[in-house]
Design a protein around this motif. Structure first.
Motif, PDB file in Angstrom:
ATOM      1  N   ASP A   1       0.816  -1.213   0.000  1.00  0.00           N
ATOM      2  CA  ASP A   1       0.000   0.000   0.000  1.00  0.00           C
ATOM      3  C   ASP A   1       0.853   1.267   0.000  1.00  0.00           C
ATOM      4  N   ASN A   2       1.996   1.192   0.667  1.00  0.00           N
ATOM      5  CA  ASN A   2       2.917   2.331   0.594  1.00  0.00           C
ATOM      6  C   ASN A   2       3.281   2.627  -0.860  1.00  0.00           C
ATOM      7  N   LEU A   3       3.563   1.581  -1.612  1.00  0.00           N
ATOM      8  CA  LEU A   3       3.968   1.783  -3.007  1.00  0.00           C
ATOM      9  C   LEU A   3       2.777   2.175  -3.882  1.00  0.00           C
ATOM     10  N   ALA A   4       1.600   1.622  -3.552  1.00  0.00           N
ATOM     11  CA  ALA A   4       0.404   1.986  -4.331  1.00  0.00           C
ATOM     12  C   ALA A   4       0.126   3.481  -4.201  1.00  0.00           C
ATOM     13  N   ILE A   5       0.272   4.006  -2.990  1.00  0.00           N
ATOM     14  CA  ILE A   5       0.035   5.438  -2.777  1.00  0.00           C
ATOM     15  C   ILE A   5       1.057   6.264  -3.549  1.00  0.00           C
ATOM     16  N   ALA A   6       2.301   5.798  -3.535  1.00  0.00           N
ATOM     17  CA  ALA A   6       3.349   6.519  -4.266  1.00  0.00           C
ATOM     18  C   ALA A   6       3.005   6.600  -5.752  1.00  0.00           C
TER      19      ALA A   6
END
Ligand code: ADP
Ligand code: MG
Length: 265
Positions: free
Chosen positions: A98-103
């Motif tokens: 999810d951290n990467l999805a937000i990025a």
């Protein structure tokens, strides 16, 4: 070679302190370029100005020939320059995925209407981001933590998550502010290996570091700042052989350094 990033005559003062004083340098595409200097020499201020987190007083910045001087951070990011921070900034309560999805979300071209209506464009953007996230999580060696909350990771692993997040929108250059500061010495090698691998795959990096050994191992070209000014630049070997650098950086004369090395051996 035509530079990917070019900085000309950059200046920034804080209430009389010349934090960055007429600094010029270039980063060639495909390189790992290091920006080193003692604490307070202006490294963070320089990259803050370059990446649009601070307004410079003077100077110009070009990304692949296009001027980005004075643009806000999100515009600079969209133009292809991403940066990480000296202190890790990730979402501790979210999973790595999810951290990467937000990025990625901040950069895909699907707007809120697409999201609301679950359009084909939105689904394509999500699928592409998921694939990219999987690839990057694997690359930084954290696949088994992909679903875990980022908060459980070690500091070094969090730094790798921040690096992966910066790579999500496929930037043209990534600027890293002290990627191994505070990282366990045994883990520094992991960060080094990841950066080397990414560079071999074509990524360009500008790395700000205090750790000279790390920079020496990794960088093709090194720029040395001292009290806001560019003191020297060249290959790591050239920098090492430069008595001005030893003096400014280590605060000791070259003879003393030799004696110290002999003593340590
Ligand atoms: N927000 C600020 N306000 C006032 N002075 C600052 C600020 N940020 C940095 N400085 C000063 O600017 C100089 C360069 O700092 P910095 O860019 O953080 O150096 P480095 O990253 O190389 O350690 C230092 O003298 C520092 O004290
Ligand atoms: Mg700094």
């Amino acid at each position: 070679m035509k530079p990917l990033l070019e900085v000309r005559g950059l200046r920034k003062s804080y209430a009389g302190v010349h934090a960055v004083d007429d600094v010029s340098f270039a980063v060639v595409p495909g390189s790992i370029t290091g920006l080193i200097g003692p604490n307070g020499s202006g490294k963070s201020t320089a990259i803050d100005c370059i990446a649009g987190f601070q307004k410079s007083d003077a100077g110009r910045v070009f990304l692949d020939g296009a001027e980005i001087t004075g643009r806000a951070a999100h515009e600079v990011a969209r133009a292809g320059l991403m940066r990480t921070f000296q202190t890790v900034r990730i979402y501790e309560r979210l999973s790595l995925r999810d951290n990467l999805a937000i990025a990625a979300q901040q950069f895909d071209d699907a707007g809120w209407r697409d999201e609301l209506l679950r359009t084909a464009r939105y689904r394509r953007a999500v699928a592409a981001a998921e694939a990219r996230a999987r690839e990057l999580i694997e690359l930084v060696g954290l696949t088994r933590y992909a679903e875990a909350e980022a908060g459980i990771l070690s500091y070094g692993q969090k730094k790798l998550v921040a690096l992966a997040a910066a790579l999500m929108p496929r930037p043209r250059i990534v600027v890293l502010d002290e990627p191994v500061a505070g990282v366990n010495p045994t883990r520094i090698r992991d960060v080094e290996a990841v950066l080397r691998q990414l560079n071999a795959a074509g990524e360009t990096f500008l790395i700000v570091e205090h750790n000279v050994e790390f920079i020496t191992n990794l960088c093709h070209h090194v720029i040395v700042l001292d009290q806001g000014r560019k003191l020297a630049e060249g290959t790591a070997a050239e920098i090492h052989a430069d008595p001005r650098v030893l003096e400014a950086y280590l605060g000791i004369a070259p003879e003393a350094d030799d004696a110290q090395r002999r003593g340590a051996a």
